[in-house]
Design a protein around this motif. Structure first.
Motif, PDB file in Angstrom:
ATOM      1  N   GLU A   1      12.180  74.321 121.343  1.00  0.00           N
ATOM      2  CA  GLU A   1      12.828  73.090 121.607  1.00  0.00           C
ATOM      3  C   GLU A   1      13.226  73.311 123.166  1.00  0.00           C
ATOM      4  O   GLU A   1      13.322  72.024 123.908  1.00  0.00           O
ATOM      5  CB  GLU A   1      13.999  72.969 120.971  1.00  0.00           C
ATOM      6  CG  GLU A   1      13.909  72.662 119.504  1.00  0.00           C
ATOM      7  CD  GLU A   1      13.619  71.171 119.203  1.00  0.00           C
ATOM      8  OE1 GLU A   1      13.948  70.163 120.179  1.00  0.00           O
ATOM      9  OE2 GLU A   1      12.715  71.062 118.455  1.00  0.00           O
TER      10      GLU A   1
ATOM     11  N   PHE B   1      11.310  74.190 125.558  1.00  0.00           N
ATOM     12  CA  PHE B   1      10.069  73.743 126.396  1.00  0.00           C
ATOM     13  C   PHE B   1       9.650  72.438 126.243  1.00  0.00           C
ATOM     14  O   PHE B   1       8.721  72.048 126.974  1.00  0.00           O
ATOM     15  CB  PHE B   1       8.936  74.864 125.999  1.00  0.00           C
ATOM     16  CG  PHE B   1       9.416  76.094 126.438  1.00  0.00           C
ATOM     17  CD1 PHE B   1       9.387  76.493 127.834  1.00  0.00           C
ATOM     18  CD2 PHE B   1       9.761  77.051 125.434  1.00  0.00           C
ATOM     19  CE1 PHE B   1       9.499  77.839 127.933  1.00  0.00           C
ATOM     20  CE2 PHE B   1       9.842  78.473 125.610  1.00  0.00           C
ATOM     21  CZ  PHE B   1       9.953  78.805 127.011  1.00  0.00           C
ATOM     22  N   LYS B   2      10.272  71.602 125.545  1.00  0.00           N
ATOM     23  CA  LYS B   2       9.870  70.155 125.172  1.00  0.00           C
ATOM     24  C   LYS B   2      10.360  69.380 126.291  1.00  0.00           C
ATOM     25  O   LYS B   2      11.565  69.821 126.876  1.00  0.00           O
ATOM     26  CB  LYS B   2      10.328  69.682 123.753  1.00  0.00           C
ATOM     27  CG  LYS B   2       9.725  70.425 122.675  1.00  0.00           C
ATOM     28  CD  LYS B   2       9.936  69.662 121.027  1.00  0.00           C
ATOM     29  CE  LYS B   2       9.238  70.274 120.204  1.00  0.00           C
ATOM     30  NZ  LYS B   2       9.579  69.684 118.977  1.00  0.00           N
ATOM     31  N   LYS B   3       9.779  68.527 126.533  1.00  0.00           N
ATOM     32  CA  LYS B   3      10.265  67.400 127.687  1.00  0.00           C
ATOM     33  C   LYS B   3      11.342  66.479 127.021  1.00  0.00           C
ATOM     34  O   LYS B   3      11.302  66.066 125.850  1.00  0.00           O
ATOM     35  CB  LYS B   3       8.782  66.485 128.091  1.00  0.00           C
ATOM     36  CG  LYS B   3       7.872  67.324 128.936  1.00  0.00           C
ATOM     37  CD  LYS B   3       7.113  66.260 129.670  1.00  0.00           C
ATOM     38  CE  LYS B   3       6.117  66.957 130.521  1.00  0.00           C
ATOM     39  NZ  LYS B   3       5.292  66.019 131.331  1.00  0.00           N
ATOM     40  N   LYS B   4      12.071  66.450 127.877  1.00  0.00           N
ATOM     41  CA  LYS B   4      13.271  65.440 127.362  1.00  0.00           C
ATOM     42  C   LYS B   4      12.978  64.191 127.814  1.00  0.00           C
ATOM     43  O   LYS B   4      12.330  63.767 128.961  1.00  0.00           O
ATOM     44  CB  LYS B   4      14.707  65.818 128.251  1.00  0.00           C
ATOM     45  CG  LYS B   4      15.014  67.229 127.819  1.00  0.00           C
ATOM     46  CD  LYS B   4      16.335  67.518 128.425  1.00  0.00           C
ATOM     47  CE  LYS B   4      16.619  69.021 127.827  1.00  0.00           C
ATOM     48  NZ  LYS B   4      18.048  69.535 128.588  1.00  0.00           N
ATOM     49  N   GLU B   5      12.962  63.309 127.005  1.00  0.00           N
ATOM     50  CA  GLU B   5      12.893  61.589 127.268  1.00  0.00           C
ATOM     51  C   GLU B   5      13.982  61.124 127.798  1.00  0.00           C
ATOM     52  O   GLU B   5      15.045  61.438 127.835  1.00  0.00           O
ATOM     53  CB  GLU B   5      12.716  61.038 125.969  1.00  0.00           C
ATOM     54  CG  GLU B   5      11.319  61.212 125.118  1.00  0.00           C
ATOM     55  CD  GLU B   5      11.436  60.739 123.786  1.00  0.00           C
ATOM     56  OE1 GLU B   5      11.802  59.460 123.676  1.00  0.00           O
ATOM     57  OE2 GLU B   5      10.690  61.214 122.909  1.00  0.00           O
ATOM     58  N   ASP B   6      13.536  60.248 128.829  1.00  0.00           N
ATOM     59  CA  ASP B   6      14.348  59.558 129.622  1.00  0.00           C
ATOM     60  C   ASP B   6      14.976  58.276 129.204  1.00  0.00           C
ATOM     61  O   ASP B   6      14.155  57.501 128.645  1.00  0.00           O
ATOM     62  CB  ASP B   6      14.045  59.367 131.055  1.00  0.00           C
ATOM     63  CG  ASP B   6      13.845  60.533 131.979  1.00  0.00           C
ATOM     64  OD1 ASP B   6      14.717  61.319 131.825  1.00  0.00           O
ATOM     65  OD2 ASP B   6      12.777  60.410 132.969  1.00  0.00           O
TER      66      ASP B   6
END
Length: 95
Positions: free
Chosen positions: A87, A89-94
């Motif tokens: 988790e 390494f997952k991109k965080k959504e804006d």
């Protein structure tokens, strides 16, 4: 009784070697090695189930039961830790 002592010796030796190996792993390798450890724990779990079910000795059944419990904890904990680390390494959504 002789089989019990031999099995306890193997258990203690495996516990010591496992502890020594785990403490020597650098933190950067924990995530990639976790999936391999989960696979090994799954094999341990299956072996413990086979040995416990096929044994006539109550001592072997209790040791097998303990192996089943510990291997299950290890597999579940390993998957939880691996999921938590992935988790990161997952991109965080804006939003």
């Amino acid at each position: 009784m002789e089989d019990l002592i031999f099995n306890l010796f193997i258990f203690v030796l495996a516990s010591f070697v496992g502890f020594e190996l785990i403490t020597k792993v650098p933190p950067t390798l924990h995530t990639p090695l976790m999936s391999g450890a989960n696979a090994i724990s799954g094999i341990t779990l299956i072996g413990a189930l086979i040995i416990t079910g096929g044994s006539d000795s109550p001592y072997a059944q209790w040791i097998g039961f303990a192996a089943i419990v510990f291997a299950t904890i290890n597999v579940v904990g390993g998957f939880m830790v691996t999921d938590r680390m992935l988790e990161m390494f997952k991109k965080k959504e804006d939003n």
